[in-house]
Design a protein around this motif. Structure first.
Motif, mmCIF file in Angstrom:
data_model
loop_
_atom_site.group_PDB
_atom_site.id
_atom_site.type_symbol
_atom_site.label_atom_id
_atom_site.label_comp_id
_atom_site.label_asym_id
_atom_site.label_seq_id
_atom_site.Cartn_x
_atom_site.Cartn_y
_atom_site.Cartn_z
ATOM 1 N N ALA A 19 0.849 -1.197 0.000
ATOM 2 C CA ALA A 19 0.000 0.000 0.000
ATOM 3 C C ALA A 19 0.884 1.246 0.000
ATOM 4 N N PRO A 20 0.474 2.275 -0.730
ATOM 5 C CA PRO A 20 1.270 3.506 -0.754
ATOM 6 C C PRO A 20 1.301 4.177 0.620
ATOM 7 N N LEU A 21 2.399 4.876 0.900
ATOM 8 C CA LEU A 21 2.551 5.570 2.175
ATOM 9 C C LEU A 21 1.897 6.945 2.110
ATOM 10 N N LEU A 22 1.477 7.418 3.250
ATOM 11 C CA LEU A 22 0.888 8.754 3.371
ATOM 12 C C LEU A 22 1.953 9.759 3.783
ATOM 13 N N ARG A 23 1.784 10.994 3.355
ATOM 14 C CA ARG A 23 2.684 12.052 3.813
ATOM 15 C C ARG A 23 2.364 12.413 5.260
ATOM 16 N N ARG A 24 1.073 12.521 5.539
ATOM 17 C CA ARG A 24 0.610 12.875 6.884
ATOM 18 C C ARG A 24 -0.156 11.682 7.441
ATOM 19 N N ALA A 25 0.494 10.888 8.262
ATOM 20 C CA ALA A 25 -0.089 9.622 8.708
ATOM 21 C C ALA A 25 -0.882 9.735 10.001
ATOM 22 N N LYS A 26 -0.966 10.935 10.611
ATOM 23 C CA LYS A 26 -1.667 11.069 11.887
ATOM 24 C C LYS A 26 -2.650 12.247 11.872
ATOM 25 N N PRO A 27 -3.718 12.137 11.088
ATOM 26 C CA PRO A 27 -4.723 13.214 11.101
ATOM 27 C C PRO A 27 -5.647 13.090 12.312
ATOM 28 N N THR A 28 -6.384 14.150 12.584
ATOM 29 C CA THR A 28 -7.384 14.157 13.648
ATOM 30 C C THR A 28 -8.747 14.305 12.986
ATOM 31 N N VAL A 29 -9.715 13.490 13.412
ATOM 32 C CA VAL A 29 -11.058 13.520 12.831
ATOM 33 C C VAL A 29 -12.105 13.677 13.923
ATOM 34 N N ASN A 30 -13.306 14.022 13.524
ATOM 35 C CA ASN A 30 -14.439 14.149 14.436
ATOM 36 C C ASN A 30 -14.813 12.758 14.953
ATOM 37 N N PRO A 32 -18.786 8.443 11.027
ATOM 38 C CA PRO A 32 -18.799 6.987 10.837
ATOM 39 C C PRO A 32 -17.470 6.537 10.227
ATOM 40 N N PHE A 33 -17.117 5.284 10.452
ATOM 41 C CA PHE A 33 -15.825 4.782 9.976
ATOM 42 C C PHE A 33 -15.686 4.867 8.459
ATOM 43 N N HIS A 34 -16.790 4.785 7.713
ATOM 44 C CA HIS A 34 -16.659 4.863 6.249
ATOM 45 C C HIS A 34 -16.147 6.240 5.815
ATOM 46 N N ALA A 35 -16.318 7.283 6.644
ATOM 47 C CA ALA A 35 -15.754 8.598 6.328
ATOM 48 C C ALA A 35 -14.224 8.533 6.372
ATOM 49 N N VAL A 36 -13.683 7.706 7.259
ATOM 50 C CA VAL A 36 -12.233 7.517 7.331
ATOM 51 C C VAL A 36 -11.739 6.862 6.043
ATOM 52 N N GLN A 37 -12.483 5.876 5.558
ATOM 53 C CA GLN A 37 -12.096 5.194 4.326
ATOM 54 C C GLN A 37 -12.130 6.163 3.140
ATOM 55 N N LEU A 48 -4.681 9.088 -0.643
ATOM 56 C CA LEU A 48 -3.800 8.189 -1.404
ATOM 57 C C LEU A 48 -3.964 8.358 -2.907
ATOM 58 N N GLN A 49 -5.007 9.068 -3.327
ATOM 59 C CA GLN A 49 -5.315 9.282 -4.745
ATOM 60 C C GLN A 49 -5.398 7.952 -5.499
ATOM 61 N N LEU A 50 -6.138 7.023 -4.906
ATOM 62 C CA LEU A 50 -6.309 5.708 -5.523
ATOM 63 C C LEU A 50 -7.324 5.786 -6.656
ATOM 64 N N PRO A 51 -7.126 5.028 -7.722
ATOM 65 C CA PRO A 51 -8.162 4.948 -8.758
ATOM 66 C C PRO A 51 -9.424 4.324 -8.172
ATOM 67 N N GLN A 52 -10.572 4.693 -8.709
ATOM 68 C CA GLN A 52 -11.830 4.178 -8.164
ATOM 69 C C GLN A 52 -11.935 2.665 -8.296
ATOM 70 N N THR A 53 -11.175 2.068 -9.185
ATOM 71 C CA THR A 53 -11.216 0.617 -9.365
ATOM 72 C C THR A 53 -10.384 -0.115 -8.306
ATOM 73 N N GLU A 54 -9.526 0.611 -7.587
ATOM 74 C CA GLU A 54 -8.657 -0.014 -6.574
ATOM 75 C C GLU A 54 -9.393 -0.095 -5.244
ATOM 76 N N ARG A 55 -9.378 -1.268 -4.613
ATOM 77 C CA ARG A 55 -10.027 -1.464 -3.313
ATOM 78 C C ARG A 55 -9.084 -1.032 -2.207
ATOM 79 N N LEU A 56 -9.690 -0.646 -1.112
ATOM 80 C CA LEU A 56 -8.925 -0.249 0.061
ATOM 81 C C LEU A 56 -9.475 -1.012 1.255
ATOM 82 N N THR A 74 -4.114 -2.446 0.045
ATOM 83 C CA THR A 74 -4.851 -2.483 -1.224
ATOM 84 C C THR A 74 -5.254 -3.902 -1.597
ATOM 85 N N THR A 75 -4.819 -4.864 -0.802
ATOM 86 C CA THR A 75 -5.271 -6.255 -0.937
ATOM 87 C C THR A 75 -5.605 -6.739 0.473
#
Length: 106
Positions: free
Chosen positions: A31-42, A46-51, A58-66, A101-102
């Protein structure tokens, strides 16, 4: 005759979920690495907002699963509030979210 046993005290209520939750994203496998790996969220999100957030970062193509996992153990229900997950599984002031990604665990 024996004295009656004292009434058991009710268990303490769990603390309320925090308003803001610090996430710690950890890449698994290729899986690609993030530049900022420790964000803060509300914490009410719901967890799907994190996804959704992570896929954008990560700028993943819509065909790529996460695939996302809490603390390398399980994939949360998409509707579960992030604050509740933190209250149950957070460590060291943050909620660890592994991503791949897998399928990585199980």
């Amino acid at each position: 005759m024996a004295a009656p046993a004292p009434a058991a005290e009710p268990p303490p209520e769990p603390p309320p979920p925090p308003e803001r939750v610090k996430l710690h994203f950890k890449a698994v496998g290729s899986a690609p690495l993030l530049r900022r790996a420790k964000p803060t969220v509300n914490g009410n999100e719901p967890f799907h907002a994190v996804q959704t957030f992570l896929a954008k970062q990560l700028q993943l193509p819509q065909t790529e699963r996460l695939f996302l996992y809490c603390d390398s153990a399980f994939s949360p229900v998409p509707t579960e509030p992030v604050g509740h997950l933190y209250a149950c599984f957070g460590r060291g002031g943050e909620l660890i979210v592994n991503y791949a990604t897998t399928g990585a665990y199980g």
